[in-house]
Design a protein around this motif. Structure first.
Motif, short mmCIF file in Angstrom:
data_model
loop_
_atom_site.label_atom_id
_atom_site.label_comp_id
_atom_site.label_asym_id
_atom_site.label_seq_id
_atom_site.Cartn_x
_atom_site.Cartn_y
_atom_site.Cartn_z
N ILE A 1 0.90 -1.16 0.09
CA ILE A 1 0.10 0.05 -0.08
C ILE A 1 0.94 1.23 -0.01
O ILE A 1 0.59 2.37 -0.28
CB ILE A 1 -0.87 0.07 1.19
N ALA A 2 2.18 1.04 0.60
CA ALA A 2 3.06 2.05 0.73
C ALA A 2 4.04 2.71 -0.57
O ALA A 2 4.86 3.50 -0.55
CB ALA A 2 3.78 2.45 2.09
N ILE A 3 3.77 1.69 -1.33
CA ILE A 3 4.95 1.64 -2.68
C ILE A 3 4.91 2.67 -3.36
O ILE A 3 6.03 3.42 -3.76
CB ILE A 3 4.41 0.36 -3.60
N PRO A 4 3.59 3.65 -3.62
CA PRO A 4 3.67 4.84 -4.58
C PRO A 4 4.64 5.87 -3.58
O PRO A 4 5.48 6.61 -4.14
CB PRO A 4 2.40 5.32 -4.79
N ALA B 1 -4.19 -10.81 7.37
CA ALA B 1 -4.37 -10.95 5.89
C ALA B 1 -5.15 -9.38 5.40
O ALA B 1 -4.61 -8.91 4.26
CB ALA B 1 -5.28 -12.04 5.36
N VAL B 2 -5.96 -8.82 6.19
CA VAL B 2 -6.46 -7.69 5.71
C VAL B 2 -6.16 -6.34 6.37
O VAL B 2 -6.34 -5.39 5.87
CB VAL B 2 -8.24 -7.91 5.71
N SER B 3 -5.66 -6.78 7.84
CA SER B 3 -5.39 -5.40 8.48
C SER B 3 -3.72 -4.69 7.56
O SER B 3 -3.66 -3.56 8.07
CB SER B 3 -4.85 -5.82 10.09
N GLY B 4 -3.16 -5.37 7.13
CA GLY B 4 -1.82 -4.95 6.49
C GLY B 4 -2.03 -3.53 5.41
O GLY B 4 -1.66 -2.77 5.90
N PRO B 5 -2.88 -4.09 4.48
CA PRO B 5 -3.14 -2.78 3.66
C PRO B 5 -3.93 -1.44 4.66
O PRO B 5 -3.60 -0.52 4.00
CB PRO B 5 -4.14 -3.29 2.64
N LEU B 6 -4.87 -1.86 5.30
CA LEU B 6 -5.42 -0.82 6.16
C LEU B 6 -4.65 -0.33 7.02
O LEU B 6 -4.44 1.26 6.90
CB LEU B 6 -6.74 -1.46 7.02
N THR C 1 0.69 5.72 6.58
CA THR C 1 1.18 6.40 5.46
C THR C 1 0.30 7.90 5.40
O THR C 1 0.79 8.94 5.37
CB THR C 1 1.11 5.94 4.12
N GLU C 2 -0.95 7.83 5.64
CA GLU C 2 -1.73 9.06 5.45
C GLU C 2 -1.57 10.06 6.67
O GLU C 2 -1.50 11.17 6.66
CB GLU C 2 -3.26 8.63 5.33
N TRP C 3 -1.38 9.25 8.03
CA TRP C 3 -1.23 10.03 9.11
C TRP C 3 0.14 10.67 9.35
O TRP C 3 0.36 11.83 9.86
CB TRP C 3 -1.30 9.17 10.49
N ASP C 4 1.13 10.16 8.89
CA ASP C 4 2.46 10.59 8.53
C ASP C 4 3.07 10.80 9.98
O ASP C 4 3.51 11.85 10.32
CB ASP C 4 2.65 11.92 7.67
N LEU C 5 2.99 9.84 11.12
CA LEU C 5 3.50 10.26 12.16
C LEU C 5 4.66 10.65 12.24
O LEU C 5 5.86 10.13 11.70
CB LEU C 5 3.27 8.74 12.85
N LEU D 1 -6.72 4.26 1.48
CA LEU D 1 -7.47 4.16 2.82
C LEU D 1 -8.86 3.76 2.32
O LEU D 1 -9.34 2.64 3.12
CB LEU D 1 -7.56 5.43 3.56
N LYS D 2 -9.52 3.92 1.32
CA LYS D 2 -10.77 3.62 0.95
C LYS D 2 -10.95 1.94 0.69
O LYS D 2 -11.78 1.27 1.03
CB LYS D 2 -11.42 4.13 -0.05
N ALA D 3 -9.65 1.74 -0.02
CA ALA D 3 -9.65 0.29 -0.42
C ALA D 3 -9.30 -0.64 1.03
O ALA D 3 -9.82 -1.82 1.19
CB ALA D 3 -8.37 0.26 -1.20
N GLY D 4 -8.55 -0.07 1.91
CA GLY D 4 -8.47 -0.82 3.08
C GLY D 4 -9.56 -1.08 3.94
O GLY D 4 -9.84 -1.90 4.40
#
Length: 502
Positions: free
Chosen positions: A42-45, A158-163, A169-173, A316-319
């Protein structure tokens, strides 16, 4: 009886409450690994943009982990049998934490690629010990409940990784950007190391074993020759040497089997216990696990591509769209082992295969019916149906594979289970090039991208449904009821007899 046997005996009779703390620790480690397999995608871009990584380097950031992980799993399991599962688990989780820090602090793409290889290698030490510790520490009548929890963790991971990757990535901690997806492992890893050293009981094979170095070399070479062309094939336009390498891998793996037979008769310390394959439940379960890995490898990748590239959704929507799937897997996994399998046995797993196939077919219909206007809530029903099907399979399958495995070979068996699942996933990723990208033209105008990806998604899901049908048939080779539950009922009765007598 030695100290190791005493510890296991205490745990086995249910008097050692520390085993539940140990379970929580190893399950957290398993979850951390499962998340780390998918969180990077999910963080590749962001990695490509901020680290200046080339397309080839991006391939290796994702594939390096998978290669090192798959190639080292059998060896990691055997090292636990020989040197102690607790010891190797702690080495693995400690090394995984250090590698995660190196990934997060990488100053260039080359360092990130190398750190991902190290991370995969450390995961190969850590992950096989999870099932081994469970198998060696918990008595038979408790393992059903434990494997139910394990199945729930697998579903969540399995599903938590992308989310989780999308959120971090979006929060940019702290301004860390993509680095936070690796640095988040540090507090979890340190806590696992400290608590694991305190609460996990040591166990190992009851007789002295030696590491089979020739076996290690052959299994690593064979798996690399098989998986490397699958991972790089599409990028390199499927060169001839790739097919030769995959064919050669079968020769190497055949040589491995012949060598292991001689090794077992000579000194009784082979890397792979071939005698395990004479156990019908283990051999059949391994076959099902491999094919199931293929189905999951195809689905999870094409699903992500469909949502982000075909529908143009944000990470985020996909996750978030995957949350109903994750909840369904977790709920069904817990229920299947504890309530359904003891009563209905193998039929629960077969029902799971059919239910998951039905969910896939429903997803194909919805994708065609709603087209590019499909909304996340409209995907919820097929995802829940698929999640229930996967949950009915994933926990009882592990239970069935390990139910008749001798305790001294728990590490080797666990490594094999994880290895064949990774091989199945890699085969599935290779098939994506055929069943998904094979239907998409290389020269699409922007307005053609969405419809092309939607059509490719439906085609790939047709193959997933067919694979689930094959899994249903393969499951007839599994025992009607896992022996573990029969053994468990007897153990439970024996524990109750003294109490009734008094």
């Amino acid at each position: 009886m030695n100290s190791t046997d005493t510890t296991l005996g205490t745990a086995g009779r249910g008097t050692d409450r520390r085993r539940w703390f140990a379970l929580a620790i190893v399950m957290t480690a398993a979850f951390m690994d499962l998340v780390d397999v998918t969180i990077v995608n999910i963080a590749i871009p962001s990695i490509q943009r901020e680290a200046g990584a080339s397309f080839s380097q991006i391939q290796w950031i994702t594939a390096g982990y998978a290669l090192a992980f798959a190639a080292g799993l059998i060896t990691g399991g055997r090292l636990g049998d020989i040197h102690g599962r607790k010891r190797i688990f702690l080495v693995g989780i400690g090394g995984f934490t250090v590698a995660s820090a190196l990934c997060g602090l990488a100053v260039n793409p080359e360092m990130l690629v190398a750190s991902r290889f190290l991370q995969g290698g450390m995961a190969a030490l850590m992950v096989p010990q999870v099932l081994s510790i469970v198998h060696a520490t918990f008595p038979a009548h408790e393992r059903g409940k434990v494997f139910g929890l394990f199945g729930a963790v697998v579903g969540l991971g399995a599903v938590s990784g992308p989310l989780l990757g999308a959120l971090l990535t979006e929060w940019d901690l702290f301004g860390w950007g993509w680095r936070s997806i690796f640095l988040i492992n540090l507090p979890v890893g340190v806590a696992g190391l400290v608590l694991g050293s305190r609460f996990i009981s040591e166990s190992k094979a009851p007789r002295a074993l030696k590491l089979d170095l020739v076996g290690v070399a052959l299994v690593t070479l064979g798996l690399l020759m098989l998986l490397y062309p699958l991972i790089r094939g599409r990028e390199l336009d499927w060169p001839v040497w790739g097919y030769l390498s995959m064919a050669g891998s079968l020769v190497v793996l055949a040589a491995l089997v012949a060598y292991e037979k001689r090794k077992a008769s000579r000194d009784g310390s082979p890397l792979i216990e071939l005698s395990l394959f004479r156990v019908k439940s283990f051999a059949a379960g391994i076959a099902v696990q491999t094919v199931f890995g293929v189905a999951l490898g195809v689905f999870f990748l094409v699903w992500t591509l469909y949502m982000q590239f075909g529908l143009g959704w944000s990470p985020l929507k996909a996750g978030l769209t995957g949350v109903p799937f994750s909840i369904a897997v977790s709920a069904a996994a817990g229920m299947s082992v504890q309530m359904l399998v003891p009563r209905f046995g193998r039929r629960v797993l077969q029902a799971g295969a059919l239910v998951m196939a039905a969910g896939v077919l429903l997803y194909i219909w919805e994708s065609g019916h709603y087209g590019l206007a499909i909304a996340p809530w409209q995907m919820a029903l097929p995802l829940v149906v698929m999640g229930v099907g996967m949950g009915l399979i994933v926990a009882p399958l592990t239970d069935a594979v390990l139910s008749e495995v001798p305790r001294e070979h728990a590490g080797s068996a666990s490594g094999l289970i994880n290895t064949v699942q990774q091989m199945g996933n890699a085969l599935g990723l290779g098939l994506v090039s055929v069943v998904f990208f094979g239907t998409i033209s290389d020269h699409l105008r922007p307005e053609q991208v969405g419809p092309a990806f939607a059509d490719a998604f439906q085609n790939a899901l047709g193959w997933v449904a067919a694979v689930m049908g094959a899994i249903f048939l393969l499951m007839f080779a599994l025992p009607k009821r896992p022996a573990q539950h029969v053994e468990g009922e007897q153990a439970a009765l024996e524990e109750q007899e003294p109490a009734l007598a008094s």
